[in-house]
Design an enzyme around this catalytic site. Structure first.
Site, PDB file in Angstrom:
ATOM      1  N   TYR A 160       0.827  -1.215   0.000  1.00 33.04           N
ATOM      2  CA  TYR A 160       0.000   0.000   0.000  1.00 33.04           C
ATOM      3  C   TYR A 160       0.861   1.265   0.000  1.00 33.04           C
ATOM      4  O   TYR A 160       0.614   2.200  -0.757  1.00 33.04           O
ATOM      5  CB  TYR A 160      -0.956   0.022   1.205  1.00 33.04           C
ATOM      6  CG  TYR A 160      -1.984   1.120   1.078  1.00 33.04           C
ATOM      7  CD1 TYR A 160      -3.081   0.973   0.237  1.00 33.04           C
ATOM      8  CD2 TYR A 160      -1.833   2.327   1.758  1.00 33.04           C
ATOM      9  CE1 TYR A 160      -4.008   1.990   0.071  1.00 33.04           C
ATOM     10  CE2 TYR A 160      -2.742   3.351   1.595  1.00 33.04           C
ATOM     11  CZ  TYR A 160      -3.832   3.178   0.760  1.00 33.04           C
ATOM     12  OH  TYR A 160      -4.738   4.197   0.581  1.00 33.04           O
ATOM     13  N   GLY A 198      -2.727   8.909   4.900  1.00 34.42           N
ATOM     14  CA  GLY A 198      -3.837   8.264   5.596  1.00 34.42           C
ATOM     15  C   GLY A 198      -3.426   6.919   6.183  1.00 34.42           C
ATOM     16  O   GLY A 198      -2.280   6.479   6.045  1.00 34.42           O
ATOM     17  N   SER A 229      -4.405  13.849   7.442  1.00 34.50           N
ATOM     18  CA  SER A 229      -5.314  13.379   6.391  1.00 34.50           C
ATOM     19  C   SER A 229      -6.726  13.163   6.920  1.00 34.50           C
ATOM     20  O   SER A 229      -6.929  12.726   8.053  1.00 34.50           O
ATOM     21  CB  SER A 229      -4.787  12.043   5.850  1.00 34.50           C
ATOM     22  OG  SER A 229      -5.783  11.396   5.084  1.00 34.50           O
ATOM     23  N   TYR A 262     -10.381  15.458   2.261  1.00 32.65           N
ATOM     24  CA  TYR A 262     -10.984  14.719   1.150  1.00 32.65           C
ATOM     25  C   TYR A 262     -12.439  15.126   1.162  1.00 32.65           C
ATOM     26  O   TYR A 262     -13.181  14.799   2.083  1.00 32.65           O
ATOM     27  CB  TYR A 262     -10.799  13.206   1.319  1.00 32.65           C
ATOM     28  CG  TYR A 262      -9.481  12.724   0.760  1.00 32.65           C
ATOM     29  CD1 TYR A 262      -9.081  13.098  -0.514  1.00 32.65           C
ATOM     30  CD2 TYR A 262      -8.647  11.892   1.496  1.00 32.65           C
ATOM     31  CE1 TYR A 262      -7.867  12.664  -1.041  1.00 32.65           C
ATOM     32  CE2 TYR A 262      -7.434  11.462   0.971  1.00 32.65           C
ATOM     33  CZ  TYR A 262      -7.059  11.854  -0.302  1.00 32.65           C
ATOM     34  OH  TYR A 262      -5.866  11.436  -0.815  1.00 32.65           O
ATOM     35  N   THR A 309      -7.216  18.174  -1.306  1.00 35.00           N
ATOM     36  CA  THR A 309      -6.589  17.292  -2.302  1.00 35.00           C
ATOM     37  C   THR A 309      -7.537  17.083  -3.473  1.00 35.00           C
ATOM     38  O   THR A 309      -8.656  16.585  -3.306  1.00 35.00           O
ATOM     39  CB  THR A 309      -6.192  15.960  -1.651  1.00 35.00           C
ATOM     40  OG1 THR A 309      -5.276  16.253  -0.596  1.00 35.00           O
ATOM     41  CG2 THR A 309      -5.538  15.026  -2.659  1.00 35.00           C
ATOM     42  N   ARG A 328       0.797   7.907  -7.451  1.00 39.23           N
ATOM     43  CA  ARG A 328      -0.215   6.929  -7.035  1.00 39.23           C
ATOM     44  C   ARG A 328      -1.537   7.099  -7.774  1.00 39.23           C
ATOM     45  O   ARG A 328      -2.459   6.313  -7.582  1.00 39.23           O
ATOM     46  CB  ARG A 328      -0.470   7.059  -5.523  1.00 39.23           C
ATOM     47  CG  ARG A 328       0.730   6.694  -4.695  1.00 39.23           C
ATOM     48  CD  ARG A 328       0.619   7.208  -3.269  1.00 39.23           C
ATOM     49  NE  ARG A 328      -0.332   6.515  -2.419  1.00 39.23           N
ATOM     50  CZ  ARG A 328      -0.134   5.343  -1.840  1.00 39.23           C
ATOM     51  NH1 ARG A 328       1.004   4.706  -2.041  1.00 39.23           N
ATOM     52  NH2 ARG A 328      -1.038   4.800  -1.057  1.00 39.23           N
ATOM     53  N   ASP A 376       5.359  18.448  -3.556  1.00 39.75           N
ATOM     54  CA  ASP A 376       5.726  17.105  -3.095  1.00 39.75           C
ATOM     55  C   ASP A 376       5.776  16.133  -4.259  1.00 39.75           C
ATOM     56  O   ASP A 376       5.466  16.475  -5.399  1.00 39.75           O
ATOM     57  CB  ASP A 376       4.834  16.590  -1.954  1.00 39.75           C
ATOM     58  CG  ASP A 376       3.480  16.039  -2.394  1.00 39.75           C
ATOM     59  OD1 ASP A 376       3.335  15.502  -3.511  1.00 39.75           O
ATOM     60  OD2 ASP A 376       2.540  16.129  -1.571  1.00 39.75           O
ATOM     61  N   ILE A 416      10.418  13.622  -2.829  1.00 41.56           N
ATOM     62  CA  ILE A 416      11.406  14.159  -1.883  1.00 41.56           C
ATOM     63  C   ILE A 416      11.930  13.012  -1.001  1.00 41.56           C
ATOM     64  O   ILE A 416      11.157  12.346  -0.306  1.00 41.56           O
ATOM     65  CB  ILE A 416      10.772  15.237  -0.973  1.00 41.56           C
ATOM     66  CG1 ILE A 416      10.308  16.442  -1.796  1.00 41.56           C
ATOM     67  CG2 ILE A 416      11.762  15.637   0.140  1.00 41.56           C
ATOM     68  CD1 ILE A 416      11.385  17.390  -2.225  1.00 41.56           C
ATOM     69  N   ARG A 433       6.542   9.514   1.877  1.00 39.79           N
ATOM     70  CA  ARG A 433       6.870   8.109   2.174  1.00 39.79           C
ATOM     71  C   ARG A 433       8.003   7.929   3.189  1.00 39.79           C
ATOM     72  O   ARG A 433       7.898   7.058   4.067  1.00 39.79           O
ATOM     73  CB  ARG A 433       7.177   7.352   0.893  1.00 39.79           C
ATOM     74  CG  ARG A 433       5.897   7.000   0.087  1.00 39.79           C
ATOM     75  CD  ARG A 433       6.292   6.228  -1.152  1.00 39.79           C
ATOM     76  NE  ARG A 433       5.183   5.733  -1.937  1.00 39.79           N
ATOM     77  CZ  ARG A 433       4.800   6.261  -3.114  1.00 39.79           C
ATOM     78  NH1 ARG A 433       5.405   7.334  -3.598  1.00 39.79           N
ATOM     79  NH2 ARG A 433       3.806   5.714  -3.790  1.00 39.79           N
TER      80      ARG A 433
HETATM   81  C1  LIG Z   1       0.371   5.476   2.064  1.00 42.97           C
HETATM   82  C2  LIG Z   1       0.049   6.831   1.532  1.00 42.97           C
HETATM   83  C3  LIG Z   1      -1.129   7.440   1.924  1.00 42.97           C
HETATM   84  C4  LIG Z   1      -1.439   8.717   1.471  1.00 42.97           C
HETATM   85  N1  LIG Z   1      -2.572   9.327   1.919  1.00 42.97           N
HETATM   86  C5  LIG Z   1      -2.853  10.580   1.511  1.00 42.97           C
HETATM   87  C6  LIG Z   1      -3.989  11.248   2.020  1.00 42.97           C
HETATM   88  O1  LIG Z   1      -4.721  10.718   2.835  1.00 42.97           O
HETATM   89  N2  LIG Z   1      -4.232  12.500   1.569  1.00 42.97           N
HETATM   90  C7  LIG Z   1      -3.425  13.132   0.646  1.00 42.97           C
HETATM   91  O2  LIG Z   1      -3.689  14.264   0.252  1.00 42.97           O
HETATM   92  N3  LIG Z   1      -2.330  12.505   0.152  1.00 42.97           N
HETATM   93  C8  LIG Z   1      -2.030  11.263   0.577  1.00 42.97           C
HETATM   94  N4  LIG Z   1      -0.904  10.643   0.103  1.00 42.97           N
HETATM   95  C9  LIG Z   1      -0.031  11.361  -0.852  1.00 42.97           C
HETATM   96  C10 LIG Z   1       1.064  12.157  -0.119  1.00 42.97           C
HETATM   97  O3  LIG Z   1       0.524  13.233   0.603  1.00 42.97           O
HETATM   98  C11 LIG Z   1       2.087  12.722  -1.114  1.00 42.97           C
HETATM   99  O4  LIG Z   1       1.436  13.526  -2.063  1.00 42.97           O
HETATM  100  C12 LIG Z   1       2.874  11.636  -1.873  1.00 42.97           C
HETATM  101  O5  LIG Z   1       3.117  10.513  -1.057  1.00 42.97           O
HETATM  102  C13 LIG Z   1       4.193  12.217  -2.336  1.00 42.97           C
HETATM  103  O6  LIG Z   1       4.992  11.250  -2.965  1.00 42.97           O
HETATM  104  P1  LIG Z   1       6.288  10.607  -2.261  1.00 42.97           P
HETATM  105  O7  LIG Z   1       5.845   9.943  -1.020  1.00 42.97           O
HETATM  106  O8  LIG Z   1       6.782   9.628  -3.262  1.00 42.97           O
HETATM  107  O9  LIG Z   1       7.251  11.719  -2.017  1.00 42.97           O
HETATM  108  C14 LIG Z   1      -0.574   9.377   0.559  1.00 42.97           C
HETATM  109  C15 LIG Z   1       0.614   8.745   0.167  1.00 42.97           C
HETATM  110  C16 LIG Z   1       0.941   7.494   0.646  1.00 42.97           C
HETATM  111  C17 LIG Z   1       2.245   6.884   0.235  1.00 42.97           C
HETATM  112  C1  LIG Z   2      -8.789   6.879  -0.538  1.00 41.83           C
HETATM  113  C2  LIG Z   2      -7.389   7.381  -0.602  1.00 41.83           C
HETATM  114  C3  LIG Z   2      -6.831   7.769   0.713  1.00 41.83           C
HETATM  115  C4  LIG Z   2      -5.369   7.574   0.883  1.00 41.83           C
HETATM  116  C5  LIG Z   2      -4.532   8.103  -0.218  1.00 41.83           C
HETATM  117  O1  LIG Z   2      -4.578   9.256  -0.560  1.00 41.83           O
HETATM  118  C6  LIG Z   2      -3.599   7.245  -0.877  1.00 41.83           C
HETATM  119  O2  LIG Z   2      -3.543   6.060  -0.568  1.00 41.83           O
HETATM  120  O3  LIG Z   2      -2.870   7.714  -1.775  1.00 41.83           O
END
Ligand SMILES: Cc1cc2nc3c(=O)[nH]c(=O)nc-3n(C[C@H](O)[C@H](O)[C@H](O)COP(=O)(O)O)c2cc1C
Ligand SMILES: CCCCC(=O)C(=O)O
Length: 388
Positions: free
Chosen positions: A45, A100, A127, A152, A178, A288, A316, A319, A340
């Site tokens: 995930y 999240g 989040s 969200y 977002t 993602r 972002d 980084i 991450r």
């Molecule tokens: C496991 C996971 C959960 C995430 N959940 C959210 C979230 O709830 N809300 C959100 O805006 N972005 C979420 N993101 C995106 C991050 O805020 C960020 O934009 C992204 O991870 C940046 O890429 P990097 O981790 O490769 O630097 C999530 C990313 C990951 C890896």
């Molecule tokens: C429903 C998406 C919430 C978490 C998220 O933003 C992610 O996993 O990238």
């Protein structure tokens, strides 16, 4: 020198007593170690991205294509990394990105992250999809600690307003909205394991604890209405019908700064400014969402150019090191969101793991800047970069 780079000295000094850091100081090594402690589902995930993961790779490649050209004899004895971003004073231009479902990485989840952020004075962006509630995370973060809230935007407008009111009451000062994840993209690692944390009741704390949500599902969520509550979550999580006109609604219900996260196109950045937004976050959600999308760093200069001084540009996606932060700032970002790497720190060491990650990246940024002839974030400009 500053307290940030003193972390480097403290590590060397501990070595005199044969103590070594319990986690690597090269943060790119954390992912491999996290794989060893996480379940296959949780690791897939966090480490996974959309489709063939081409955009996730492109995010990193884009950093590699820029190289810093160090300059010397510029008196870098006094360094100050502090910045003010959307009214929040920060010790360095680094925030914790909204992530999240953090309880899949560590039992304390966002509570550990909030404690780490509070201890380091770093702003955490919580989040909507957190595994602990807005209020619980605020309490762990501590009185006076800087915190922002990421929305969200659910279909049910009353629920959106309730989230905003709860965040405001709990001391979150800025709102991140977002745009790029109103629905989950095609994510093969999760699909292959048939794994979605939300359907297992993880990442729904803010929904299940909300009076508006509870009213819609006939009362507090218990075993009796749990399946209905999860289905209500699925139906309500995102709203693909939203348009730029809907931002008026947010402006009406949030009186602090608002930043739109997921902006990639200069025209979208201009529309954000026209809609009265205070900031944009250039992001492709870490690759993602749209596989094949432009690398986030490659999208940054165009957005910076479009927005000029009319809004704050944050960044972002990709980084990993202090020098990555320097490059993003040189290309016009005011600050960056680290994602991450801190989730891996959380998996490996809970609160202490997140603090380790924050200390390393801030110290590395300061040293990179000083050794490149720069003492303050606003001195970073494209002039310090060349194309590899
Ligand atoms: C496991 C996971 C959960 C995430 N959940 C959210 C979230 O709830 N809300 C959100 O805006 N972005 C979420 N993101 C995106 C991050 O805020 C960020 O934009 C992204 O991870 C940046 O890429 P990097 O981790 O490769 O630097 C999530 C990313 C990951 C890896
Ligand atoms: C429903 C998406 C919430 C978490 C998220 O933003 C992610 O996993 O990238």
């Amino acid at each position: 020198m500053s307290a940030l780079a003193d972390f480097q000295n403290s590590i060397y000094l501990q070595g005199l007593g044969d103590v070594r850091p319990s986690l690597p100081t090269d943060l790119t090594r954390l992912e491999g170690l996290a794989e060893g402690v996480l379940s296959a589902q949780a690791f897939g995930y966090v480490a996974g991205s959309a489709g063939s993961e081409a955009t996730a790779r492109a995010n990193r490649d884009a950093f590699d294509r820029w190289r810093i050209v160090p300059r010397f004899l510029r008196d870098v004895a006094h360094r100050d990394l502090s910045v003010d971003v959307l009214g929040t004073a920060m010790p360095s231009p680094i925030l914790l990105a909204p992530i999240g479902v953090q309880s899949i990485f560590h039992p304390d989840g966002e509570l550990a992250t909030a404690r780490a952020a509070g201890a380091e004075g770093v702003t955490m962006v919580l989040s909507t999809a957190s595994s602990h509630s807005i209020e619980e995370v605020a309490e762990a973060n501590g009185d006076g600690a800087p915190r922002w809230y990421q929305l969200y935007w659910p279909k049910d407008r009353d629920l959106a307003v309730s989230f905003l009111e709860r965040a405001k009451a709990a001391g979150y000062t800025a709102l991140v909205v977002t745009l790029d994840t109103f629905t989950l993209a095609w994510r093969p690692r999760d699909l292959d394991q048939a794994y979605l944390p939300f359907l297992r009741g993880i990442g729904v704390a803010n929904y299940f604890s909300d009076p508006v949500f509870q009213k819609a599902v006939g009362g507090p969520v218990t075993d009796a209405n749990r399946d209905a509550a999860l289905l209500h979550w699925v139906a309500n999580f995102g709203n693909p019908s939203l348009t730029w006109d809907d931002l008026v609604f947010l402006r009406d219900h949030w009186d602090g700064p608002i930043a739109l996260k997921g902006v990639q196109h200069p025209d979208d950045a201009r529309r954000a400014v026209d809609a009265g937004m205070d900031g944009v976050i250039v992001s492709n959600h870490g690759g993602r969402q749209v596989d094949g999308a432009v690398a986030s760093l490659d999208a940054l200069p165009g957005v910076v150019d479009a927005v000029r001084d009319q809004a704050t540009v944050l960044f972002d996606s990709g980084i990993r090191t202090g020098s990555d932060v320097a490059k993003a700032l040189a290309l016009g970002a005011k600050a960056v969101l680290l994602a991450r790497p801190y989730a891996y720190g959380l998996a490996l060491g809970g609160q202490a793991g997140v603090q380790h990650v924050l200390r390393c990246i801030q110290a590395e940024l300061e040293l990179t800047m000083a050794l490149s002839g720069v003492t303050r974030p606003d001195e970073l400009s494209p002039e310090i970069l060349v194309r590899a």
